[in-house]
Design a protein around this motif. Structure first.
Motif, short mmCIF file in Angstrom:
data_model
loop_
_atom_site.label_atom_id
_atom_site.label_comp_id
_atom_site.label_asym_id
_atom_site.label_seq_id
_atom_site.Cartn_x
_atom_site.Cartn_y
_atom_site.Cartn_z
N ALA A 134 26.95 21.86 32.38
CA ALA A 134 26.41 22.58 33.59
C ALA A 134 27.20 22.28 34.86
O ALA A 134 27.60 20.89 35.07
N VAL A 135 27.47 23.02 35.87
CA VAL A 135 28.38 22.75 36.99
C VAL A 135 27.60 22.16 38.03
O VAL A 135 28.12 21.51 38.82
N ALA A 136 26.35 22.16 38.04
CA ALA A 136 25.56 21.70 39.18
C ALA A 136 24.10 21.56 38.50
O ALA A 136 23.82 22.17 37.31
N ALA A 137 23.15 20.84 39.01
CA ALA A 137 21.85 20.79 38.75
C ALA A 137 21.12 21.87 39.08
O ALA A 137 21.21 22.88 39.53
N GLY A 138 20.15 22.13 38.12
CA GLY A 138 19.28 23.61 37.99
C GLY A 138 18.46 23.68 37.04
O GLY A 138 18.07 22.74 36.31
N ARG A 139 17.74 24.87 36.80
CA ARG A 139 17.13 25.00 35.53
C ARG A 139 17.65 26.29 34.98
O ARG A 139 18.01 27.24 35.28
#
Length: 486
Positions: free
Chosen positions: A402-407
């Motif tokens: 994942a390139v960044a935090a998220g859901r």
């Protein structure tokens, strides 16, 4: 005599194959079912106007999904196996500590009983009938009472520790059963994986020419892009609806909490008022009794209470302390009748990051996979439309992160993109990862930047192994080059 006093420890029960892991796994799957049903309906709605009979990639769909599921299961099982082994080591260390404590307490109790036997084991009746000095008899009776209390505390402590040993043994046996269960599941998943890989290879060989031709057809590419745009739009709408539902649920819970706090404060105030009134009445009663006693001369001085022996306190037994994670959990307080917990499926797609968090990381994001960029955003696809993302060549099985935090809001097979995973980063930003060999996360999972979410491959009929990657804002694809360090 010691074992008779304790009542004897119960034998360890034989445990079946129904482990806590199995129960938790079943509960998690049941919670996920509602969300999966929504996403499946959404995917079906997007493709309902298209015919799957003529698309060669669809022939691979079932096999590629099965390969993805098997790989994810194997990865999850490996993680579970490591966690269970760690827990088993902790239980073993705890068992050794408890065993040492029990052995020490048994020695204490044996010594106490032996000393009592050697001392003649005089009881209270003999002392009272001995005709000795009443002060000495009273002192001896007090000492005997303290010894009896020490014995009782030691017995209670020993029983508690023996019970803790039994609980520890039960937990250790459950962990061993879980490891056996995991090993059996791993064997099944490995066999399934090999079978599906062979099946896919056969299908790919028979469909290779048709796949190549269809991928070069401009109409197919345009339909793929339209399908992706429709999916992103519908996901954005679903996320917005569920975010509103989550906000409403949070507000309702806050109102309920405020109402409970107000009711509690009111009840405490009433209790304090009643306590003050009762204390005042008791003080008045004692004042009147004292006044009446002073007049009649019948007030008796209070007798001093003998203090406990320091020697007995020094040997006071203690129950072996359990680790915080092993302490029994107290039952949760019953919720008010009008309070209903939010269903996990209803809030599973609510954004997991603040609205501006992703935009603040522009130019600092890491590449989702290690490899070479083979197609850039905006370049032409032969006679077809321009690329809406980038294609990165990567070895099959390479970690996609994942390139960044998220859901995770979508994790399924989609025609034209194979095993596809979409991560919502809040603020209407999404990252899209396609053509994966396996999807390691499921819809609803929260991910951090750098977490492995898939493994690279060539699903969906792609000619090369790698990753198709897009960034979208408000449903529109934009160039990732200014955001990510490729």
């Amino acid at each position: 005599m010691l074992m008779a006093a304790l009542g004897g420890p119960a034998h360890a029960a034989q445990f079946g194959k129904t482990t806590e892991r199995s129960k938790q796994k079943a509960a998690a799957e049941a919670e996920r079912a509602g969300l999966q049903q929504k996403l499946s309906a959404l995917k079906k709605d997007i493709g309902k106007t298209e015919s799957a009979k003529d698309d060669a990639a669809d022939t691979l769909a079932e096999s590629e999904q099965a390969i993805s599921d098997a790989n994810r299961s194997l990865r999850d099982l490996a993680q579970e196996q490591g966690d269970t082994n760690t827990r088993l080591q902790q239980l073993s260390a705890e068992h050794d500590r408890l065993a040492a404590t029990v052995a020490q307490q048994k020695q204490q109790l044996a010594k106490l009983l032996r000393d009592q036997y050697v001392a003649g084991n005089e009881d209270r009746i003999k002392l009272l009938l001995s005709g000795d000095n009443p002060n000495r008899i009273n002192r001896d009776l007090q000492m005997m009472a303290y010894v009896s209390q020490a014995q009782a505390r030691l017995l209670d402590s020993l029983r508690a520790n023996l019970k803790a040993v039994e609980v520890n043994q039960a937990a250790a046996q459950n962990a061993k059963d879980e490891l056996q269960e995991i090993a059996e599941e791993e064997l099944q998943q490995k066999a399934k994986l090999e079978q599906e890989k062979g099946r896919r290879a056969e299908l790919l060989a028979s469909l290779s020419k048709k796949l190549v031709a269809q991928r070069k057809e401009a109409g197919n590419v345009e339909r793929d892009e339209k399908r992706m745009a429709g999916l992103v739009d519908k996901l954005a709408k679903l996320i917005e609806e569920q975010a509103i539902a989550a906000a409403a649920e949070k507000k309702r819970q806050e109102q309920l909490a405020a109402a409970r706090a107000e009711a509690k404060a009111k009840a405490e105030a009433e209790a304090r008022a009643q306590a003050r009134a009762k204390a005042a009445a008791e003080a008045e009663r004692q004042r009147l009794a004292k006044a009446n006693g002073a007049k009649s001369g019948t007030i008796k001085p209070q007798q001093p209470q003998p203090a406990k022996s320091d020697a007995i306190d020094a040997d006071e037994p203690k129950v072996a302390q359990q680790k915080p994670e092993e302490a029994p959990k107290s039952a949760p307080a019953p919720a008010p009748r009008d309070e209903k917990p939010a269903a996990p499926a209803d809030i599973a797609l609510a954004p997991a990051a603040p609205a501006g968090a992703f935009a603040a990381q522009k130019g600092q994001l890491r590449a989702p996979v290690t490899g070479k960029v083979a197609a850039k955003f905006g370049t032409k696809r032969g006679d077809g439309p321009s690329w809406k993302g980038v294609f990165i060549r990567a070895a099959e099985g390479s970690d996609v992160r994942a390139v960044a935090a998220g859901r995770v809001v979508f994790a399924e097979w989609l025609r034209g993109f194979g095993n596809l995973i979409i991560v919502d980063h809040g603020g209407q930003y999404m990252s899209i990862y396609g053509n994966n060999q396996a999807l390691l996360k499921r819809a609803g999972d929260i991910v951090k930047a750098g977490d492995p979410i898939a493994s690279a491959g060539n699903s969906g009929g792609n000619e090369e192994s790698g990753l198709y990657f897009e960034l979208r804002h408000q449903g529109t694809a934009f160039d990732p080059a200014g955001w990510i360090k490729f």
